[in-house]
Write a protein that holds these residues in place. Structure first.
Motif, PDB file in Angstrom:
ATOM      1  N   ASP A 263       0.829  -1.209   0.000  1.00 51.65           N
ATOM      2  CA  ASP A 263       0.000   0.000   0.000  1.00 51.65           C
ATOM      3  C   ASP A 263       0.865   1.262   0.000  1.00 51.65           C
ATOM      4  N   SER A 264       1.958   1.232   0.766  1.00 56.02           N
ATOM      5  CA  SER A 264       2.848   2.397   0.840  1.00 56.02           C
ATOM      6  C   SER A 264       3.526   2.654  -0.501  1.00 56.02           C
ATOM      7  N   GLU A 266       2.365   1.816  -3.436  1.00 57.92           N
ATOM      8  CA  GLU A 266       1.343   2.318  -4.359  1.00 57.92           C
ATOM      9  C   GLU A 266       1.084   3.805  -4.124  1.00 57.92           C
ATOM     10  N   LYS A 267       1.041   4.207  -2.846  1.00 54.09           N
ATOM     11  CA  LYS A 267       0.853   5.624  -2.539  1.00 54.09           C
ATOM     12  C   LYS A 267       2.036   6.452  -3.029  1.00 54.09           C
ATOM     13  N   GLY A 270       1.903   6.923  -6.678  1.00 51.31           N
ATOM     14  CA  GLY A 270       0.837   7.868  -6.987  1.00 51.31           C
ATOM     15  C   GLY A 270       1.279   9.315  -6.822  1.00 51.31           C
ATOM     16  N   ARG A 271       2.073   9.564  -5.784  1.00 55.47           N
ATOM     17  CA  ARG A 271       2.566  10.933  -5.572  1.00 55.47           C
ATOM     18  C   ARG A 271       3.472  11.386  -6.707  1.00 55.47           C
ATOM     19  N   ASP A 274       0.614  10.543 -10.425  1.00 55.72           N
ATOM     20  CA  ASP A 274      -0.814  10.834 -10.534  1.00 55.72           C
ATOM     21  C   ASP A 274      -1.065  12.315 -10.785  1.00 55.72           C
TER      22      ASP A 274
END
Length: 313
Positions: A263-264, A266-267, A270-271, A274
């Protein structure tokens, strides 16, 4: 100077309009894809990092599956160990009951025989995905088993796997040879001849195992020795269950960690790549306004050539 051959105002307006349309196309791509960096051309460094981390995250997904498989194997082995321990407890109770004067040992032996058969049934059934950590034969020998625990990448880009290991010699309950005969001097806690410490602390080896024990003709002294042997086996089984429980707990902790790590990552990706939809929608509205003004400016520039005709009327 006013020229009908070269309309510099129209050229300038057209150049501005092209730039606006290009920016609008970029913004529309970001809105439709949700990505600020969708290709290497957008930002080569960020695109490269994101692509690598997405690949690593897929590998972590496979690690999570492997941990789930490992957890299932340890669960099955632990369940078999716990149930077998309960059955051996029952055998111990039967031995104590057989020590009472006047008791028909042959009848108690029949009960013990059924409990021995139950131990065999439990051990043989404790298989998951083709692996059995408590029953060993020539096709399934006791060995160190590995569970993939994590996927790692160091600063130089080298990748490696972290594994959790468990020696199934510690959890082996029954070991048989190629003919299906119990190995009396192997690693099987139930199939090997029982050993226990006597009052002096010396190790005593019985001539039978938990599975081969027959109390029909045992004397009171022999029954006492059998009780000591079974009790020692129970302690070994308790230690084995503790080892399996510790491994199961470690697998569960690692599985949770891998989920959080995924999850980390993926975040973090994204930063990097995205698009900020609030920012992009605001930019799109501004570009639409600029586009309308650019078209108006180009129209005005083109009309200048038409105004020249009035000079010749």
């Amino acid at each position: 100077m006013t020229s009908i051959m070269t309309n510099t105002a129209a050229m300038a307006a057209l150049s501005t309009l092209r730039s606006i349309n290009s920016d609008m196309e970029t913004t529309q791509d970001r809105i439709s894809s949700g990505l600020r960096v969708g290709t290497a051309a957008d930002n080569a460094a960020y695109w490269s990092i994101a692509t690598t981390m997405r690949s690593d995250n897929k590998a972590l997904g496979t690690v999570e599956d492997a941990l789930g498989l490992g957890a299932a194997k340890t669960d099955v082995a632990y369940t078999a160990m716990e149930n077998s321990k309960d059955v051996v407890d029952e055998i111990k109770k039967k031995l104590v009951a057989a020590s009472e004067p006047g008791v028909d040992k042959s009848k108690i032996q029949k009960e013990i025989k059924e409990l021995q058969n139950q131990l065999i049934s439990i051990s043989k059934s404790a298989s998951f995905s083709g692996e059995n950590w408590v029953y060993n034969d020539t096709n399934n020998t006791a060995a160190t088993k590995s569970i993939v625990g994590s996927f790692n990448r160091d600063a130089q880009g080298n990748v490696s796997l972290t594994t959790l290991q468990f020696d199934t010699n510690k959890s082996s309950l029954i070991q048989v040879d190629s003919t299906g005969t119990n190995v009396t001097n192997g690693t099987g806690l139930l199939s090997s001849n029982m050993e226990y410490k006597d009052a002096t602390g010396s190790t005593v080896t019985a001539g039978y195992s938990v599975l081969s024990m027959d109390i029909t003709n045992m004397t009171t002294g022999a029954l006492a020795e059998a009780i000591s042997g079974v009790d020692a086996t129970l302690l070994q089984m308790t230690d084995a269950a503790a080892d399996l429980g510790a491994l199961n707990s470690r697998v569960e902790l690692q599985k949770n960690f891998v989920q959080d790590l995924s999850d980390s990552i993926e975040k973090g990706v994204g930063r990097l790549v995205d698009a900020d939809m609030n920012e992009e929608s605001t930019r799109l509205k501004a570009l639409q306004t600029q586009q309308q003004l650019g078209i108006q400016a180009l129209s005005i520039a083109n009309s200048n050539s038409q105004n020249i005709l009035s000079l010749f009327r």
